[in-house]
Scaffold this motif. Structure first.
Motif, PDB file in Angstrom:
ATOM      1  N   THR A   3       0.842  -1.186   0.000  1.00 31.82           N
ATOM      2  CA  THR A   3       0.000   0.000   0.000  1.00 31.82           C
ATOM      3  C   THR A   3       0.884   1.245   0.000  1.00 31.82           C
ATOM      4  O   THR A   3       2.097   1.163   0.213  1.00 31.82           O
ATOM      5  CB  THR A   3      -0.890   0.042   1.249  1.00 31.82           C
ATOM      6  OG1 THR A   3      -0.034   0.198   2.379  1.00 31.82           O
ATOM      7  CG2 THR A   3      -1.718  -1.223   1.389  1.00 31.82           C
ATOM      8  N   CYS A   4       0.257   2.408  -0.217  1.00 31.18           N
ATOM      9  CA  CYS A   4       1.006   3.664  -0.197  1.00 31.18           C
ATOM     10  C   CYS A   4       1.635   3.908   1.176  1.00 31.18           C
ATOM     11  O   CYS A   4       2.767   4.387   1.269  1.00 31.18           O
ATOM     12  CB  CYS A   4       0.086   4.828  -0.561  1.00 31.18           C
ATOM     13  SG  CYS A   4      -0.358   4.834  -2.310  1.00 31.18           S
ATOM     14  N   LYS A   5       0.915   3.577   2.222  1.00 31.91           N
ATOM     15  CA  LYS A   5       1.446   3.777   3.577  1.00 31.91           C
ATOM     16  C   LYS A   5       2.692   2.914   3.784  1.00 31.91           C
ATOM     17  O   LYS A   5       3.705   3.383   4.280  1.00 31.91           O
ATOM     18  CB  LYS A   5       0.361   3.425   4.595  1.00 31.91           C
ATOM     19  CG  LYS A   5       0.695   3.814   6.011  1.00 31.91           C
ATOM     20  CD  LYS A   5      -0.550   3.730   6.894  1.00 31.91           C
ATOM     21  CE  LYS A   5      -0.178   3.874   8.356  1.00 31.91           C
ATOM     22  NZ  LYS A   5       0.344   2.609   8.902  1.00 31.91           N
ATOM     23  N   GLU A  29       8.337  -1.711  -7.534  1.00 34.38           N
ATOM     24  CA  GLU A  29       7.115  -2.199  -8.166  1.00 34.38           C
ATOM     25  C   GLU A  29       5.930  -1.291  -7.837  1.00 34.38           C
ATOM     26  O   GLU A  29       5.108  -0.989  -8.688  1.00 34.38           O
ATOM     27  CB  GLU A  29       6.828  -3.638  -7.725  1.00 34.38           C
ATOM     28  CG  GLU A  29       7.717  -4.644  -8.427  1.00 34.38           C
ATOM     29  CD  GLU A  29       7.616  -6.042  -7.823  1.00 34.38           C
ATOM     30  OE1 GLU A  29       6.696  -6.291  -7.019  1.00 34.38           O
ATOM     31  OE2 GLU A  29       8.487  -6.869  -8.154  1.00 34.38           O
ATOM     32  N   HIS A  30       5.860  -0.838  -6.576  1.00 38.20           N
ATOM     33  CA  HIS A  30       4.769   0.054  -6.192  1.00 38.20           C
ATOM     34  C   HIS A  30       4.883   1.391  -6.921  1.00 38.20           C
ATOM     35  O   HIS A  30       3.893   1.917  -7.423  1.00 38.20           O
ATOM     36  CB  HIS A  30       4.770   0.272  -4.679  1.00 38.20           C
ATOM     37  CG  HIS A  30       3.657   1.177  -4.233  1.00 38.20           C
ATOM     38  ND1 HIS A  30       2.383   0.728  -3.982  1.00 38.20           N
ATOM     39  CD2 HIS A  30       3.625   2.520  -4.041  1.00 38.20           C
ATOM     40  CE1 HIS A  30       1.613   1.761  -3.641  1.00 38.20           C
ATOM     41  NE2 HIS A  30       2.344   2.862  -3.668  1.00 38.20           N
ATOM     42  N   LEU A  31       6.100   1.936  -6.989  1.00 39.81           N
ATOM     43  CA  LEU A  31       6.304   3.254  -7.595  1.00 39.81           C
ATOM     44  C   LEU A  31       5.950   3.264  -9.077  1.00 39.81           C
ATOM     45  O   LEU A  31       5.530   4.289  -9.614  1.00 39.81           O
ATOM     46  CB  LEU A  31       7.762   3.701  -7.414  1.00 39.81           C
ATOM     47  CG  LEU A  31       8.158   4.097  -5.990  1.00 39.81           C
ATOM     48  CD1 LEU A  31       9.642   4.421  -5.928  1.00 39.81           C
ATOM     49  CD2 LEU A  31       7.347   5.287  -5.502  1.00 39.81           C
ATOM     50  N   GLY A  33       3.448   2.022 -10.433  1.00 38.05           N
ATOM     51  CA  GLY A  33       2.027   2.214 -10.652  1.00 38.05           C
ATOM     52  C   GLY A  33       1.406   3.277  -9.775  1.00 38.05           C
ATOM     53  O   GLY A  33       0.193   3.361  -9.682  1.00 38.05           O
ATOM     54  N   CYS A  34       2.215   4.103  -9.112  1.00 32.95           N
ATOM     55  CA  CYS A  34       1.657   5.031  -8.126  1.00 32.95           C
ATOM     56  C   CYS A  34       2.304   6.409  -8.209  1.00 32.95           C
ATOM     57  O   CYS A  34       3.374   6.633  -7.656  1.00 32.95           O
ATOM     58  CB  CYS A  34       1.821   4.451  -6.728  1.00 32.95           C
ATOM     59  SG  CYS A  34       0.920   5.408  -5.511  1.00 32.95           S
ATOM     60  N   SER A  35       1.631   7.348  -8.889  1.00 27.06           N
ATOM     61  CA  SER A  35       2.207   8.682  -9.032  1.00 27.06           C
ATOM     62  C   SER A  35       2.254   9.492  -7.730  1.00 27.06           C
ATOM     63  O   SER A  35       3.194  10.255  -7.537  1.00 27.06           O
ATOM     64  CB  SER A  35       1.500   9.469 -10.136  1.00 27.06           C
ATOM     65  OG  SER A  35       0.131   9.588  -9.868  1.00 27.06           O
ATOM     66  N   PRO A  36       1.292   9.354  -6.803  1.00 32.91           N
ATOM     67  CA  PRO A  36       1.425  10.109  -5.540  1.00 32.91           C
ATOM     68  C   PRO A  36       2.717   9.783  -4.793  1.00 32.91           C
ATOM     69  O   PRO A  36       3.358  10.673  -4.238  1.00 32.91           O
ATOM     70  CB  PRO A  36       0.203   9.679  -4.716  1.00 32.91           C
ATOM     71  CG  PRO A  36      -0.792   9.252  -5.726  1.00 32.91           C
ATOM     72  CD  PRO A  36      -0.010   8.658  -6.860  1.00 32.91           C
ATOM     73  N   CYS A  37       3.099   8.509  -4.795  1.00 34.22           N
ATOM     74  CA  CYS A  37       4.331   8.115  -4.108  1.00 34.22           C
ATOM     75  C   CYS A  37       5.561   8.638  -4.851  1.00 34.22           C
ATOM     76  O   CYS A  37       6.544   9.039  -4.227  1.00 34.22           O
ATOM     77  CB  CYS A  37       4.404   6.605  -3.938  1.00 34.22           C
ATOM     78  SG  CYS A  37       3.302   6.020  -2.644  1.00 34.22           S
ATOM     79  N   VAL A  38       5.504   8.662  -6.178  1.00 35.56           N
ATOM     80  CA  VAL A  38       6.613   9.221  -6.956  1.00 35.56           C
ATOM     81  C   VAL A  38       6.756  10.713  -6.657  1.00 35.56           C
ATOM     82  O   VAL A  38       7.865  11.217  -6.463  1.00 35.56           O
ATOM     83  CB  VAL A  38       6.387   8.983  -8.469  1.00 35.56           C
ATOM     84  CG1 VAL A  38       7.434   9.716  -9.301  1.00 35.56           C
ATOM     85  CG2 VAL A  38       6.425   7.489  -8.783  1.00 35.56           C
TER      86      VAL A  38
END
Ligand SMILES: [Zn+2]
Length: 79
Positions: A3-5, A29-31, A33-38
């Motif tokens: 998850t993002c958290k 792998e998470h980054l 697919g996840c622009s907020p985390c990037v």
């Protein structure tokens, strides 16, 4: 899938050089697919001298809570 958290916690460890290769892989792998985390990573890296230890030492509890809330709302609004 992380998850993002989870990923933000991993990010903080990653930036401190304390992440295992396995966790680094999960984070990558998470980054992907996840622009907020990037975005978070970009902001974090753009702030000189900011690291988890500095945050722990210098950031008052209230500010730390606000940052967490900010990130949470950012992640929520982007989904
Ligand atoms: Zn994320």
């Amino acid at each position: 899938m992380y998850t993002c958290k989870d990923s933000i916690n991993l990010l903080l460890d990653f930036l401190d050089g304390e992440l295992t290769p396995e966790d680094t892989q999960h984070l990558r792998e998470h980054l992907q697919g996840c622009s907020p985390c990037v975005d978070f990573l970009r902001t974090y890296r753009a702030t000189p001298g900011l690291c988890k230890k500095a945050l722990a030492q210098k950031m008052p509890q209230e500010m730390s809570t606000k940052l967490t809330e900010f990130l949470r709302s950012k992640i929520k609004s982007a989904s």
